[in-house]
Design an enzyme around this catalytic site. Structure first.
Site, short mmCIF file in Angstrom:
data_model
loop_
_atom_site.label_atom_id
_atom_site.label_comp_id
_atom_site.label_asym_id
_atom_site.label_seq_id
_atom_site.Cartn_x
_atom_site.Cartn_y
_atom_site.Cartn_z
N ASP A 1 11.21 0.39 3.56
CA ASP A 1 12.61 0.46 3.15
C ASP A 1 12.98 1.94 3.01
O ASP A 1 12.11 2.80 3.03
CB ASP A 1 12.82 -0.28 1.81
CG ASP A 1 14.26 -0.75 1.62
OD1 ASP A 1 14.48 -1.96 1.43
OD2 ASP A 1 15.19 0.10 1.69
N GLY B 1 13.62 -3.34 5.11
CA GLY B 1 14.47 -3.77 4.00
C GLY B 1 13.69 -4.55 2.96
O GLY B 1 14.20 -5.46 2.33
N GLY C 1 15.00 -5.08 -0.72
CA GLY C 1 16.28 -5.76 -0.93
C GLY C 1 16.13 -7.17 -1.46
O GLY C 1 15.03 -7.63 -1.76
N TYR D 1 31.62 -6.31 8.36
CA TYR D 1 30.31 -6.97 8.28
C TYR D 1 30.25 -8.17 9.23
O TYR D 1 29.30 -8.32 10.00
CB TYR D 1 30.09 -7.43 6.84
CG TYR D 1 28.83 -8.20 6.56
CD1 TYR D 1 28.89 -9.51 6.10
CD2 TYR D 1 27.57 -7.61 6.70
CE1 TYR D 1 27.74 -10.23 5.82
CE2 TYR D 1 26.42 -8.32 6.40
CZ TYR D 1 26.51 -9.63 5.96
OH TYR D 1 25.37 -10.34 5.67
N LYS E 1 27.97 -8.70 12.56
CA LYS E 1 27.02 -9.82 12.67
C LYS E 1 27.32 -10.65 13.92
O LYS E 1 26.41 -11.11 14.62
CB LYS E 1 27.09 -10.69 11.42
CG LYS E 1 26.44 -10.06 10.19
CD LYS E 1 24.97 -9.76 10.41
CE LYS E 1 24.28 -9.22 9.17
NZ LYS E 1 22.85 -8.91 9.39
C1 AKB Z 1 27.83 -11.11 1.65
O1 AKB Z 1 28.41 -11.64 0.71
O2 AKB Z 1 28.28 -10.15 2.30
C2 AKB Z 1 26.48 -11.66 2.08
C3 AKB Z 1 26.65 -12.73 3.10
C4 AKB Z 1 27.37 -13.98 2.79
O3 AKB Z 1 26.17 -12.58 4.23
N1 AKB Z 1 25.80 -12.19 0.90
#
Ligand code: AKB
Length: 320
Positions: A34, A8, A11, A143, A147
């Site tokens: 990347d 990455g 990025g 997301y 995580k």
């Molecule tokens: C997002 O906004 O998805 C990222 C984060 C806060 O991990 N920048």
């Protein structure tokens, strides 16, 4: 001799972390990769190769052929984009991490792995202010779920296979080098670009919504310090809370007006405002500050000073 693989590298974090690591370990010892082309300064300062972290066979051959000793896995689908393609985002975020963890288990030359987590692991049931390191974590985004699952897998590989995996729960990251990457905190970068280039900005987050943020310089310094700290001093085996400040769009707009008095902002909250509502407004990162002996150095005034100056410089270069 450390030989570092950055996944990455094109990025927002990778494009700056690569240069910092090259200044420490030598240009030729930091391999930038990347799935998309890197900025010129990355390609011209050391090895760069197009490489897909989802292709585990190519990845392990690259690691063995180049005698890699550390891996920074920075590639992920961020919160905003992940809600548009939930199953694809889960697949990319999780399987890419599993590829890295398995390679770290199989290739004994690999001594250390860095993988970024996020404030997205927290949810509405987490204390809103000064969210603690250990807390209720019920993320409501793809997301955040990826995580949180990633943190548990990292802890499993650390305990089961003694892999040295280190991680930071990054807040929103503010930088001027690359365009925002599809996150909920992108407004904190877009606002500076639009203020300089257009004199106005339509914000997708409500004016008073304070969010944890960190200037990229501080994030890079913390990441390097974390990776250089003796493992025996690290008290967290999942991912460290970290932050620099908590700011809202209204506060940033007011500070921008020190430079652009006529700057106008209007607010059209979208689905990302709902994501922001589920995240903490501020973070307690006292543990990481003690463990790695780090403090942020950028407050809102310093961030605005640098962002307005650098974005204006980019505008003049593009405009020529
Ligand atoms: C997002 O906004 O998805 C990222 C984060 C806060 O991990 N920048």
């Amino acid at each position: 001799m450390e030989r570092i693989l950055i996944i990455g590298a094109s990025g927002q974090i990778g494009s700056e972390l690569t240069l910092e690591l090259r200044s420490i370990y030598g240009n030729e010892n930091v391999y930038a990769t990347d799935v998309k082309e890197a900025p010129p300064d990355i390609k011209e300062s050391g090895p760069f190769q197009l490489l897909d972290v989802m292709d585990d066979k190519h990845l392990i051959h690259f690691v063995i052929r180049n005698k890699i000793t550390q891996i920074y896995h920075l590639a992920a689908v961020l919160s905003g984009n992940a809600e548009k393609l939930p199953t694809q985002a889960w697949h990319i975020n999780m399987n890419s991490l599993m590829n890295i963890l398995e390679i770290a288990r199989l290739v004994e030359e690999i001594k250390r792995v860095f993988w970024p987590s996020s404030i997205a692991v927290f949810g509405k049931t987490t204390p809103r202010n000064n969210s603690p390191q250990l807390s209720v974590m019920e993320p409501s985004t793809v997301y955040g779920i990826s995580k949180l699952a990633g943190e548990r897998w990292c802890e499993y590989y650390s305990h089961r296979y003694n892999i040295d995996i280190r991680s930071l729960r990054y807040p929103g990251l503010i930088s001027f080098k690359t365009e925002p990457g599809g996150g909920t905190t992108d407004w904190a970068v877009e606002i500076y670009y639009d203020a300089v280039n257009k004199g106005k900005y339509t914000c997708f987050i409500e004016s008073s919504r304070a969010m944890p943020m960190l200037f990229m310089h501080d994030a890079i310094q913390a990441t390097v310090k974390l990776m250089e700290t003796d493992r025996s001093k690290l008290t967290c085996q999942t991912s460290y809370n970290i932050t620099g400040l908590s700011i809202s769009p209204g506060q940033v707009a007011d500070d921008i007006r020190r430079y652009i008095p006529g700057f106008r902002i209007d607010y059209k909250p979208d689905f990302r405002n709902s994501i922001a509502e589920s995240w903490p407004q501020s973070i307690d990162d006292s543990i990481v500050r003690t463990d790695i002996d780090w403090e942020p150095s950028f407050d809102l005034k310093k961030i605005t000073d640098v962002m307005v100056k650098e974005v204006t410089k980019k505008k003049s270069v593009i405009g020529n």
